[in-house]
Design an enzyme around this catalytic site. Structure first.
Site, PDB file in Angstrom:
ATOM      1  N   ASP A   1      42.805 -57.814  28.946  1.00 19.79           N
ATOM      2  CA  ASP A   1      44.034 -57.347  29.520  1.00 19.79           C
ATOM      3  C   ASP A   1      43.765 -56.403  30.768  1.00 19.79           C
ATOM      4  OD1 ASP A   1      46.723 -57.514  29.635  1.00 19.79           O
ATOM      5  OD2 ASP A   1      47.208 -55.825  28.302  1.00 19.79           O
TER       6      ASP A   1
ATOM      7  N   LEU B   1      54.130 -39.699  30.807  1.00 26.12           N
ATOM      8  CA  LEU B   1      53.427 -40.110  31.783  1.00 26.12           C
ATOM      9  C   LEU B   1      53.722 -41.795  32.065  1.00 26.12           C
ATOM     10  CD1 LEU B   1      49.739 -38.823  31.714  1.00 26.12           C
ATOM     11  CD2 LEU B   1      51.562 -37.897  33.255  1.00 26.12           C
ATOM     12  N   GLY B   2      54.220 -42.386  30.793  1.00 26.26           N
ATOM     13  CA  GLY B   2      54.379 -43.687  31.046  1.00 26.26           C
ATOM     14  C   GLY B   2      53.904 -44.373  29.502  1.00 26.26           C
TER      15      GLY B   2
ATOM     16  N   GLY C   1      52.090 -47.302  22.792  1.00 24.90           N
ATOM     17  CA  GLY C   1      52.881 -46.104  22.574  1.00 24.90           C
ATOM     18  C   GLY C   1      52.976 -45.450  24.093  1.00 24.90           C
ATOM     19  N   PRO C   2      53.745 -44.503  23.907  1.00 30.48           N
ATOM     20  CA  PRO C   2      54.141 -43.823  25.217  1.00 30.48           C
ATOM     21  C   PRO C   2      52.620 -42.690  25.460  1.00 30.48           C
ATOM     22  CG  PRO C   2      55.352 -42.673  23.370  1.00 30.48           C
ATOM     23  CD  PRO C   2      54.794 -44.075  23.014  1.00 30.48           C
ATOM     24  N   VAL C   3      52.419 -42.190  26.749  1.00 34.24           N
ATOM     25  CA  VAL C   3      51.491 -41.418  27.026  1.00 34.24           C
ATOM     26  C   VAL C   3      52.069 -40.021  27.686  1.00 34.24           C
ATOM     27  CG1 VAL C   3      49.360 -41.423  28.558  1.00 34.24           C
ATOM     28  CG2 VAL C   3      50.153 -43.505  27.519  1.00 34.24           C
TER      29      VAL C   3
ATOM     30  N   LYS D   1      47.905 -40.311  24.123  1.00 30.41           N
ATOM     31  CA  LYS D   1      48.492 -41.580  23.824  1.00 30.41           C
ATOM     32  C   LYS D   1      49.049 -41.405  22.336  1.00 30.41           C
ATOM     33  CE  LYS D   1      46.930 -45.710  25.665  1.00 30.41           C
ATOM     34  NZ  LYS D   1      46.134 -46.980  25.582  1.00 30.41           N
TER      35      LYS D   1
ATOM     36  N   GLY E   1      51.809 -46.882  27.427  1.00 30.67           N
ATOM     37  CA  GLY E   1      50.267 -47.375  27.064  1.00 30.67           C
ATOM     38  C   GLY E   1      50.666 -48.661  26.401  1.00 30.67           C
ATOM     39  N   GLY E   2      49.387 -49.233  26.012  1.00 27.49           N
ATOM     40  CA  GLY E   2      49.640 -50.429  25.212  1.00 27.49           C
ATOM     41  C   GLY E   2      50.187 -50.414  23.975  1.00 27.49           C
TER      42      GLY E   2
END
Ligand SMILES: *[C@@H]1O[C@H](CO)[C@@H](O)[C@H](O)[C@H]1NC(C)=O
Ligand SMILES: *[C@@H]1O[C@H](CO)[C@@H](O)[C@H](O)[C@H]1NC(C)=O
Ligand SMILES: *[C@@H]1O[C@H](CO)[C@@H](O)[C@H](O)[C@H]1NC(C)=O
Length: 831
Positions: free
Chosen positions: A641, A523-524, A529-531, A544, A526-527
């Site tokens: 953040d 999906l994308g 690592g990948p999701v 995540k 994240g802070g």
């Protein structure tokens, strides 16, 4: 005729100008300085001469930086005996070796002396200006220093200048403010080292102390953030029987930095930024009302943001001495121990309770010994009934030295921030109040479980900045080998228990649910690592995955687990479980079909789907989620953040705040802290956070303001440059607001909203949130009310048009490429 006059005038002015540039390198019996001359240091860094501040009619002899374009005076000789415009002055050496300033070239009578070094020389005294900005008079015969301007500071401490006192020479180095920016006469503020008790720096207005810098603790002034990692200057402090002297030394001698006490009593450090040709504020010492001296009385602790300004240091062990006054916001009485001490003739059952992260109390009435150990210190304190607390004088290494307080503890400040960890104070308490588990001031009114959790939250702050071992993690992975910790064994067990309340999934189950983390399911990012998207027990999930190599990620992972598992609000993303096996760490969230807000608002094809009503619904939702974090949740949280890519949208476009990797929980009444590692995202960071590492709920409010403007305009604050004015989004919104053209800010893909009132009000709320000063920004509770249409709005003040250029001007180094969009970056703030 007219032409002739002009030519003559030009000639005269040319002539004067030529004389004006006369520069000399020394003053002696045979060489003196007239008003047309200046005395210049060998490398041309400083210059001494005559000056007229602002529109004043008076002239003074002073020293200023020669190489910078804004004339900045660092020292003035005749502060309170100015020269008038009519006279013509001269600076010369007169018998028997005094440097004197005369207001008339031709006189030697004492009435004409405006200033004198009052020195005596055995022969041939000379005065020279050094490249540090020090005017030195030396004896020609034996080269002895007879006098130096560094011994007589005015309102400025330049590098390598001493601050303190020397009892052998009788010198006292302190700062005194100018009366006003146009009058260098000593004003009402002085900043000096307090000679009573253990040395501490105090700012006085007249005879009253108004601010106190905590005592030096071997690394920094107690209560200030760590100075390690500062790449501009190093601090030096000498404390011995005959001398107390602080000074700072520039690491790169070509940088220009000064520490000043300005005429309104503000202590600040500024740096010259050559690229922008201006002084940039680098650090302000007084950071708010809570820095006012002793505002909460004995054993009181202050909060900058709470409605209740003062609370007792520990609300279960101390009570207000005047409860009625306390209710009416009269804090002067402070607090007293709930249980009186038990000490008579040096005997009794008293003990000590440790408080960590404090700015040490006023040291006026203290006793100290620099070589005692902590054990000896405790014994001495215990034996003396007037001793109320003890602490190390030096916290480097194991800690050493002994400092005893011989009166009630005044002007304490509790700081929730890992970077000041190690500043402990042990406060004398009656035996019934001793509670070895409570190392932090924690209210016991909360349930047992809750207390433990806050302890965990506090220890977490330590984790993040890496000052502590990875206690929690270690214990999770290796239960049988929990490290033996002397001081905080409780945390280990508790952490484990708390984390385990979250459903645990096996790695293989989760891996399967995401088709083995296939790229199609990604999906994308994240802070940390990948999701991935997954399907677990018939439910869509988002997973995540912590990047194995990421060390920082590990801290953020732990932080996220702890934060999110304890929070529940419909505008926060929900954590369903986690998986920890070997090196694999996974977090499992509810799936958000509409992904993140940035994909919706900054993408022109998607943004048309978001009409005004939906956008306003999103703004309101984020505001409520943030209010919950700041005020209503069990842990009080600063997100740090907040940005469009961290706002997720569910099927009904309800916003959910996510990514708590760098969030900080803060304890009870503390609402502001300081960090060295600034972590956040360019474009969303408030100026005080980006520049000074100071974060509070108000820095989240700033980020929220940016988000509001972004949601309305469909443009990113960062990267948005108005073609005509060069403003960023905030600047543009501010300009349009002032020109009554706010409606033009609205995203062009938005149809004419049917409620312009709501739009204008939202823009105004956004502008209120991005105001430069944190105190001016509203709390989230007010924001929610304002968005609800309640009451008239205050007029926003001009925001800082905060761009990357400003950041770089402050000489920031970024560990991440600052041009890549929306990346969370981290910087070490030098102080
Ligand atoms: C010191 O600063 C100057 C100007 O900012 C720079 O050109 C120089 O490289 C710096 N020197 C060192 C040793 O960093
Ligand atoms: C003193 O410094 C403060 C903080 O930077 C500033 O707000 C104030 O205007 C200054 N006062 C003067 C007289 O320059
Ligand atoms: C306690 O300390 C104070 C200050 O040093 C001293 O004046 C006093 O005599 C001491 N009392 C005892 C009992 O030692």
């Amino acid at each position: 005729m007219e032409r002739v006059t002009i030519v003559v005038l030009l000639l005269i002015s040319f002539h004067i100008q030529k004389i004006c540039t006369a520069e000399i390198d020394s003053i002696s019996d045979i060489k003196f300085l007239t008003e047309e001359d200046t005395l210049v240091s060998p490398a041309g860094t400083f210059e001494l001469g005559f000056l007229t501040p602002g529109s004043s009619e008076n002239r003074y002899l002073g020293i200023w930086y020669k190489k910078i374009s804004v004339k900045t005076v660092v020292w003035v000789a005749n502060r309170d005996r100015p020269l008038t415009l009519a006279s013509s002055a001269v600076l010369k050496i007169v018998h028997p070796g005094s440097l004197v300033l005369m207001n008339d070239t031709n006189t030697t009578s004492s009435s004409g002396i405006m200033w004198s070094s009052n020195t005596t020389s055995s022969g041939n005294a000379t005065a020279k200006l050094g490249d540090m900005g020090n005017l030195v008079i030396t004896d020609g015969d034996n080269q002895k220093i007879l006098w130096q301007s560094f011994d007589y500071p005015t309102d400025t401490l330049v590098a390598d200048m001493k601050f303190g006192w020397d009892s052998l020479t009788g010198k006292e180095w302190h700062l005194s403010s100018w009366k006003s920016s146009e009058d260098p006469a000593p004003g009402e503020y002085t900043f000096s080292v307090d000679k009573r008790g253990y040395p501490q720096n105090i700012l006085k207005q007249g005879a009253n102390i108004i601010f106190r810098v905590g005592p030096w603790n071997g690394i920094r002034f107690s209560g200030n953030s760590n100075v390690n990692g500062n790449k501009f200057y190093t601090n030096s402090m000498v404390i011995n029987d005959t001398m107390v002297a602080y000074s700072y030394h520039l690491i790169n001698s070509s940088s220009v930095s000064r520490f000043t006490l300005n005429s309104s009593g503000e202590l600040q450090r500024t740096m010259w930024v050559e690229a922008e040709k201006k002084w940039q504020l680098y650090n302000v010492l007084q950071k708010g009302v809570c820095d006012s001296y002793n505002i909460c009385g004995a054993y009181g602790s202050c909060s900058n943001v709470n409605s209740q300004r003062c609370t007792c240091l520990n609300e279960s062990k101390f009570v207000p001495s005047n409860p009625m006054g306390w209710k009416g916001s009269d804090w002067s009485g402070g607090c007293v121990r709930r249980t009186p001490l038990d000490c008579k003739n040096g005997h009794g059952t008293d003990g000590f309770v440790r408080y960590s992260n404090v700015k040490l109390p006023d040291t006026q009435k203290t006793w100290f010994n620099m070589s005692m150990t902590m054990k000896e210190c405790e014994a001495v304190c215990l034996k003396n009934c007037t001793c109320m607390a003890y602490a190390n004088t030096n916290i480097t290494g194991e800690g050493s030295g002994c400092l005893l307080w011989l009166n009630d503890l005044l002007d304490i400040k509790v700081i929730v921030d890992g970077s000041t960890v190690g500043q402990d104070i042990f406060v004398r308490m009656s035996s019934s109040e001793l509670d070895h588990a409570v190392a932090q001031p924690v209210s016991e009114k909360r349930s047992g479980k809750h207390i433990k959790f806050i302890l965990l939250g506090v220890s977490l702050g330590v984790f993040i900045i890496g000052l502590s071992s990875t206690l929690l993690w270690y214990s999770l992975r290796n239960r049988h080998h929990a490290p033996p910790t002397v001081e905080e064994p409780m945390h280990v067990g508790q952490s484990q228990q708390e984390v385990m309340e979250l459903p645990l999934f096996s790695f293989s189950t989760v891996a399967q649910s995401t088709a083995n983390f296939s790229p199609e399911n990604k999906l994308g990012e994240g802070g940390f690592g990948p999701v991935y998207k997954g399907m677990l027990e018939g439910k869509e999930i988002a997973v995540k995955r912590l990047s194995i190599s990421s060390k920082q990620g590990l801290n953020e992972f732990k932080n996220e687990v702890i934060c999110v598992s304890k929070l529940q609000h419909r505008n926060l993303v929900k954590l369903l479980g986690c998986s920890i096996e070997g090196d694999e760490k996974l977090l499992i969230y509810e799936y958000m079909p509409n992904r993140s807000l940035d994909l919706c608002i900054f993408d022109k094809t998607h943004s048309t789907l978001l009409d005004w009503a939906k956008r306003f619904h999103i703004i309101e939702g984020i505001a409520r989620g943030l209010l919950y974090l700041h005020q209503d949740s069990r842990l009080r949280i600063i997100h740090r953040d907040l940005k469009a890519s961290n706002i997720l949208l569910d099927l009904d476009m309800n916003p959910k705040i996510s990514d708590f990797g760098i969030a900080r929980s803060f304890e009870g009444n503390e609402t502001q802290a300081n960090t060295e590692r600034v972590v956040g995202t360019y474009g969303y960071m408030s100026p005080e956070y980006a520049l000074d590492g100071l974060f509070s709920t108000k820095s989240d409010v700033f980020s929220f303001g940016v988000l509001v403007l972004e949601i309305i305009s469909g443009s990113r604050n960062r990267g948005f440059i108005h073609t005509k004015h060069g403003n960023n989004l905030i600047g543009c919104a501010w300009r349009m607001y002032n020109e009554d053209r706010s409606m033009e800010l609205i995203d062009s893909s938005l149809n004419e909203p049917n409620d312009p009132f709501e739009v204008l009000r939202s823009i105004e709320v956004g502008l209120l949130c991005v105001q430069e000063s944190p105190e001016d920004r509203p709390e989230m509770s007010s924001v929610v009310r304002m968005l609800g249409g309640e009451g008239a709005l205050p007029k926003p003040k001009q925001p800082t048009f905060f761009t990357e250029r400003n950041l770089l001007g402050a000489d920031f180094s970024s560990s991440t490429n600052p041009t890549s969009n929306d990346l969370t970056v981290s910087n070490v703030v030098a102080r």
